[in-house]
Design an enzyme around this catalytic site. Structure first.
Site, PDB file in Angstrom:
ATOM      1  N   SER A 192       6.153 -15.468  -3.168  1.00  0.00           N
ATOM      2  CA  SER A 192       6.467 -15.649  -1.746  1.00  0.00           C
ATOM      3  C   SER A 192       7.098 -17.021  -1.607  1.00  0.00           C
ATOM      4  O   SER A 192       6.864 -17.900  -2.434  1.00  0.00           O
ATOM      5  CB  SER A 192       5.165 -15.604  -0.934  1.00  0.00           C
ATOM      6  OG  SER A 192       5.344 -16.194   0.340  1.00  0.00           O
ATOM      7  N   TYR A 231      -3.833 -17.509   0.997  1.00  0.00           N
ATOM      8  CA  TYR A 231      -2.611 -16.792   0.594  1.00  0.00           C
ATOM      9  C   TYR A 231      -1.644 -17.742  -0.122  1.00  0.00           C
ATOM     10  O   TYR A 231      -1.148 -17.452  -1.219  1.00  0.00           O
ATOM     11  CB  TYR A 231      -1.945 -16.183   1.826  1.00  0.00           C
ATOM     12  CG  TYR A 231      -0.694 -15.381   1.553  1.00  0.00           C
ATOM     13  CD1 TYR A 231      -0.770 -14.059   1.112  1.00  0.00           C
ATOM     14  CD2 TYR A 231       0.581 -15.931   1.736  1.00  0.00           C
ATOM     15  CE1 TYR A 231       0.381 -13.307   0.864  1.00  0.00           C
ATOM     16  CE2 TYR A 231       1.728 -15.194   1.498  1.00  0.00           C
ATOM     17  CZ  TYR A 231       1.624 -13.882   1.064  1.00  0.00           C
ATOM     18  OH  TYR A 231       2.768 -13.140   0.821  1.00  0.00           O
TER      19      TYR A 231
HETATM   20  P1  NAD Z   1       2.522  -4.163   2.078  1.00  0.00           P
HETATM   21  O1  NAD Z   1       1.235  -4.432   2.775  1.00  0.00           O
HETATM   22  O2  NAD Z   1       3.367  -3.050   2.566  1.00  0.00           O
HETATM   23  O3  NAD Z   1       2.312  -3.941   0.521  1.00  0.00           O
HETATM   24  C1  NAD Z   1       1.220  -4.429  -0.208  1.00  0.00           C
HETATM   25  C2  NAD Z   1       0.736  -3.307  -1.092  1.00  0.00           C
HETATM   26  O4  NAD Z   1      -0.288  -3.784  -1.957  1.00  0.00           O
HETATM   27  C3  NAD Z   1       0.141  -2.143  -0.292  1.00  0.00           C
HETATM   28  O5  NAD Z   1       0.723  -0.937  -0.748  1.00  0.00           O
HETATM   29  C4  NAD Z   1      -1.325  -2.194  -0.616  1.00  0.00           C
HETATM   30  O6  NAD Z   1      -1.958  -0.921  -0.611  1.00  0.00           O
HETATM   31  C5  NAD Z   1      -1.281  -2.783  -2.017  1.00  0.00           C
HETATM   32  N1  NAD Z   1      -2.556  -3.366  -2.408  1.00  0.00           N
HETATM   33  C6  NAD Z   1      -3.336  -4.215  -1.704  1.00  0.00           C
HETATM   34  N2  NAD Z   1      -4.442  -4.506  -2.393  1.00  0.00           N
HETATM   35  C7  NAD Z   1      -4.364  -3.831  -3.565  1.00  0.00           C
HETATM   36  C8  NAD Z   1      -5.194  -3.725  -4.692  1.00  0.00           C
HETATM   37  N3  NAD Z   1      -6.357  -4.400  -4.764  1.00  0.00           N
HETATM   38  N4  NAD Z   1      -4.798  -2.940  -5.723  1.00  0.00           N
HETATM   39  C9  NAD Z   1      -3.634  -2.247  -5.678  1.00  0.00           C
HETATM   40  N5  NAD Z   1      -2.804  -2.320  -4.620  1.00  0.00           N
HETATM   41  C10 NAD Z   1      -3.164  -3.103  -3.579  1.00  0.00           C
HETATM   42  O7  NAD Z   1       3.318  -5.533   2.147  1.00  0.00           O
HETATM   43  P2  NAD Z   1       4.608  -6.015   1.340  1.00  0.00           P
HETATM   44  O8  NAD Z   1       5.298  -6.939   2.242  1.00  0.00           O
HETATM   45  O9  NAD Z   1       5.340  -4.879   0.780  1.00  0.00           O
HETATM   46  O10 NAD Z   1       3.945  -6.886   0.186  1.00  0.00           O
HETATM   47  C11 NAD Z   1       4.279  -6.741  -1.189  1.00  0.00           C
HETATM   48  C12 NAD Z   1       4.215  -8.102  -1.863  1.00  0.00           C
HETATM   49  O11 NAD Z   1       5.246  -8.935  -1.334  1.00  0.00           O
HETATM   50  C13 NAD Z   1       2.906  -8.852  -1.650  1.00  0.00           C
HETATM   51  O12 NAD Z   1       2.529  -9.490  -2.853  1.00  0.00           O
HETATM   52  C14 NAD Z   1       3.272  -9.885  -0.611  1.00  0.00           C
HETATM   53  O13 NAD Z   1       2.462 -11.038  -0.677  1.00  0.00           O
HETATM   54  C15 NAD Z   1       4.706 -10.179  -0.996  1.00  0.00           C
HETATM   55  N6  NAD Z   1       5.488 -10.804   0.067  1.00  0.00           N
HETATM   56  C16 NAD Z   1       5.809 -10.115   1.196  1.00  0.00           C
HETATM   57  C17 NAD Z   1       6.558 -10.756   2.170  1.00  0.00           C
HETATM   58  C18 NAD Z   1       6.972 -10.069   3.445  1.00  0.00           C
HETATM   59  O14 NAD Z   1       7.538 -10.739   4.328  1.00  0.00           O
HETATM   60  N7  NAD Z   1       6.744  -8.778   3.611  1.00  0.00           N
HETATM   61  C19 NAD Z   1       6.948 -12.081   2.009  1.00  0.00           C
HETATM   62  C20 NAD Z   1       6.585 -12.743   0.848  1.00  0.00           C
HETATM   63  C21 NAD Z   1       5.861 -12.101  -0.126  1.00  0.00           C
END
Ligand code: NAD
Length: 263
Positions: A153, A166
């Site tokens: 991130s 986080y």
């Molecule tokens: P999201 O909530 O749609 O996806 C996260 C996924 O992780 C979900 O499918 C959830 O079921 C899964 N998950 C959570 N805990 C878990 C576990 N213990 N075991 C297996 N799966 C698990 O959100 P996203 O935005 O798609 O996030 C994906 C990644 O991107 C994350 O690591 C998040 O920190 C990172 N990220 C997202 C953003 C953003 O703006 N969306 C920005 C920076 C980083």
């Protein structure tokens, strides 16, 4: 960015039932890859990902596992081997937020985020490396025998008040990525990070679905657009391809310029 037309890759994507992980799984499917679609609880959405992987020309399986649990992770990689014989690419993407003011933050909120976001990345990467280690080491002129991509991130370098757990987990991922990249580079295994800015997914739906909060968020994005999972997925496919073979130990910030502003 040229996409690869190389032989079939087998790619394990964690947290692939939604958001960025789902987008990445689908993008690899469009490359004809075998995709292991990990999910935590939402089997229906994982099956939707699988449907789209297959529609794109790939093959896949869905695999329920909590990435923070060692026995789940071991079983998940065994299921990958049973289905496709090997793993070539790990995209460690599953992540959560449990925000709170620091003084009110419970140990449970701290531990849960660390276990999923950092320990989970360690556990998955360790299993992937064990599988890569079974492949013969290519000569220095040849391409990598394995690729790991960590979804980090912008908060691996931008501090985030109210989200200390986080941001700490993402900062940890940055150094996990670099140290592991250094350790395994001689074996021709590449390890890189992708650090998204604001991407519209479930994790931040409360922000981009609220007009006032969205306006505030826009002030942080020089490029004046909230990202979509496809913005990240294209980079992941390229980063796992031979086209990017000389890149290891690097983070690509896919953030519309967010990291250009001071934290
Ligand atoms: P999201 O909530 O749609 O996806 C996260 C996924 O992780 C979900 O499918 C959830 O079921 C899964 N998950 C959570 N805990 C878990 C576990 N213990 N075991 C297996 N799966 C698990 O959100 P996203 O935005 O798609 O996030 C994906 C990644 O991107 C994350 O690591 C998040 O920190 C990172 N990220 C997202 C953003 C953003 O703006 N969306 C920005 C920076 C980083």
């Amino acid at each position: 960015m040229t996409m690869s037309t190389q032989t079939t890759q087998t790619v394990l994507v964690t947290g692939a039932s939604s958001g960025i992980g789902q987008g990445i799984a689908i993008a690899f499917g469009q490359q004809g890859a075998n995709v292991i679609i990990n999910y935590h609880s939402d089997e229906e959405e994982a099956r939707e990902t699988l449907k789209q992987v297959e529609q794109g020309g790939g093959k896949g399986i869905v695999c329920k596992a909590d990435v923070g649990k060692e026995e789940d992770v071991t079983r998940m990689f065994q299921e990958a081997i049973d289905a496709f014989g090997t793993v070539d690419v790990l995209v460690s993407n599953a992540g959560i937020q449990k925000d709170n003011a620091f003084a009110e933050m419970t140990l449970e909120e701290w531990n849960k985020v660390m276990t999923t976001n950092l320990t989970g990345y360690f556990l998955c990467a360790r299993e992937a490396i064990k599988i890569f280690d079974k492949k013969p080491t290519p000569s220095p002129e040849d391409k990598a025998k394995g690729n790991i991509i960590f979804m980090s991130s912008v908060h691996d370098i931008i501090p985030w008040a109210g989200h200390v757990n986080y941001a700490s987990s993402k900062g940890g991922i940055l150094m996990l990525m670099k140290s592991l990249a250094l350790e395994v580079a001689p074996k021709k295994i590449r390890v890189n990070g992708i650090s998204p800015g604001a991407i519209a997914t479930d994790i931040n739906a409360d922000v981009w679905q609220d007009e006032e909060k969205k306006k505030e968020l826009m002030k942080l994005i020089p490029y004046k657009r909230i990202g979509v999972p496809e913005d990240i997925a294209k980079v992941a496919v390229w980063l796992a391809s031979p086209e990017s073979d000389y890149i290891t130990g690097t983070t690509i910030y896919v953030d519309g310029g967010m990291t250009l502003y001071p934290g």
